[in-house]
Write an enzyme that holds these catalytic residues in place. Structure first.
Site, PDB file in Angstrom:
ATOM      1  N   GLU A 148      20.616  13.579 -26.203  1.00  0.00           N
ATOM      2  CA  GLU A 148      22.024  13.278 -25.955  1.00  0.00           C
ATOM      3  C   GLU A 148      22.926  14.466 -26.290  1.00  0.00           C
ATOM      4  O   GLU A 148      23.913  14.723 -25.610  1.00  0.00           O
ATOM      5  CB  GLU A 148      22.462  12.065 -26.785  1.00  0.00           C
ATOM      6  CG  GLU A 148      21.730  10.777 -26.436  1.00  0.00           C
ATOM      7  CD  GLU A 148      20.498  10.539 -27.285  1.00  0.00           C
ATOM      8  OE1 GLU A 148      20.197   9.368 -27.573  1.00  0.00           O
ATOM      9  OE2 GLU A 148      19.834  11.519 -27.677  1.00  0.00           O
TER      10      GLU A 148
ATOM     11  N   SER B 219     -18.337   2.597 -29.975  1.00  0.00           N
ATOM     12  CA  SER B 219     -18.621   1.196 -30.273  1.00  0.00           C
ATOM     13  C   SER B 219     -17.893   0.727 -31.519  1.00  0.00           C
ATOM     14  O   SER B 219     -17.406  -0.406 -31.580  1.00  0.00           O
ATOM     15  CB  SER B 219     -20.129   0.995 -30.428  1.00  0.00           C
ATOM     16  OG  SER B 219     -20.806   1.381 -29.246  1.00  0.00           O
TER      17      SER B 219
END
Length: 356
Positions: free
Chosen positions: A53, A294
């Site tokens: 901004e 896994s």
């Protein structure tokens, strides 16, 4: 596409320019629009620099009065390294602020919007929100109280194999797919692997090439090696850039003398919590073998699977991509496929595990 979506798309394009440099801050974009044209643009600078901004308002100058600001994340409301962006928008006297998504950070969490509304500035929330969330998955998840966002990368053949029985794996996927992985490394705060991958491939796991991007402008991810038995060789290539290496291992004096940052042996959940709290790492990429793949899935720590499938068969003696031992269909792990992309000659799937 509505008028608001048109300009928010421009703000998102600005945000995308910051995805490799902004960490641990979110990648945010902003455009200031007046009389149907952009008068200011901005994106998050590296840590310590200005927010999107501020750049956009600086470029717009006095013309910002009465204009509409489009910003991809709720303007901050607190003093950190920089002053609150919400107050900067008030001071600039914009008439409207359009926000893609609110910020769950407890320091912001609606407070930025409230500052704007108290100054009689109209606010609109939710324009292209899905696209904005995608840019900052890890930041948003952590700020909402969660662990880092974990992406699990797998490269496999059509028959689900990741290497020959000997360990030979170069190359299952083509050059374009391997290049594609560089992007996912570059948006991650850390790349986690197991010691088996280092021993087999002497992998570096860093970002070495991004199309049209100066590597000096990106934040390299930490490379984290899980080495519970202390087997990491001192001549491993991953140790050539120690400033971005962590090793989870029983304490080793030889690594300490090199200056390697050693982490205590701990569970995967605790490791992710440590990365979040001590190192501000919010996005993690796991590039590992079947054991670690896994484990992350079994412990329900994976948010997204990125699986590259190569058009080849490697045969039943080649190494499988996981070590699951399911005996019934009820035990299976389901995934939701949300994106499929051909990266010649391979295919990339992006999936979300469905945990019960």
């Amino acid at each position: 596409m509505s008028e608001h979506e048109k300009w928010m798309a421009e703000a998102l394009a600005q945000a995308k320019t910051a995805i490799y440099r902004a960490r641990p801050n979110p990648a945010v974009g902003c455009v200031i629009v007046k009389n149907d044209r952009i008068i200011g643009r901005g994106a998050t600078a590296p840590v310590g620099g200005s927010h999107a901004e501020v750049f956009a308002l600086t470029e717009a100058g006095e013309q910002a009065e009465g204009a509409t600001a489009y910003v991809t994340l709720e303007p901050c409301a607190h003093y950190g390294r920089t002053p609150p962006c919400a107050e900067a928008l008030v001071k600039a006297k914009v008439s409207r602020v359009v926000i893609a998504t609110l910020d769950p950070n407890p320091l912001v969490a609606g407070k930025g919007q409230a500052i704007l509304q108290q100054a009689d500035i109209e606010t609109i929330v939710g324009v292209l929100e899905t696209q904005a969330i995608e840019l900052n998955r890890g930041f948003l998840k952590v700020m909402a109280g969660g662990l880092p966002y974990v992406r699990l990368k797998i490269a496999a053949s059509l028959d689900g194999r990741t290497a020959m029985a000997s360990g030979e794996s170069k190359w299952i996927t083509g050059k374009a797919a391997r290049q594609d992985v560089q992007h996912f490394r570059a948006i991650s705060g850390a790349v986690i692997t197991g010691i088996a991958t280092i021993l087999a491939d002497d992998a570096q796991l860093n970002v070495r090439h991004l199309e049209n991007i100066d590597l000096n402008q990106i934040v390299q991810p930490y490379r984290i090696i899980l080495d519970r038995q202390g087997r990491l060789p001192l001549d491993a290539k991953v140790l050539q850039n120690l400033e971005t290496v962590m090793v989870m291992t029983p304490h080793r004096e030889d690594l300490a003398k090199l200056g390697v940052l050693q982490l205590p042996v701990q569970s995967l959940t605790d490791l992710l919590g440590l990365l979040k709290s001590q190192y501000q790492i919010y996005d993690v990429l796991v590039e590992a073998g079947a054991t670690l793949v896994s484990s992350f899935l079994t412990e329900k720590l994976v948010d997204e699977v990125i699986q590259y499938i190569a058009p080849m068969y490697l045969g039943q003696t080649a190494r499988p991509l996981n070590q699951f031992s399911f005996s019934t269909m009820q035990q299976r792990l389901n995934l939701n496929l949300f994106e499929i992309t051909q990266i010649h000659p391979d295919v990339r799937l992006r999936l979300k595990p469905i945990y019960e």
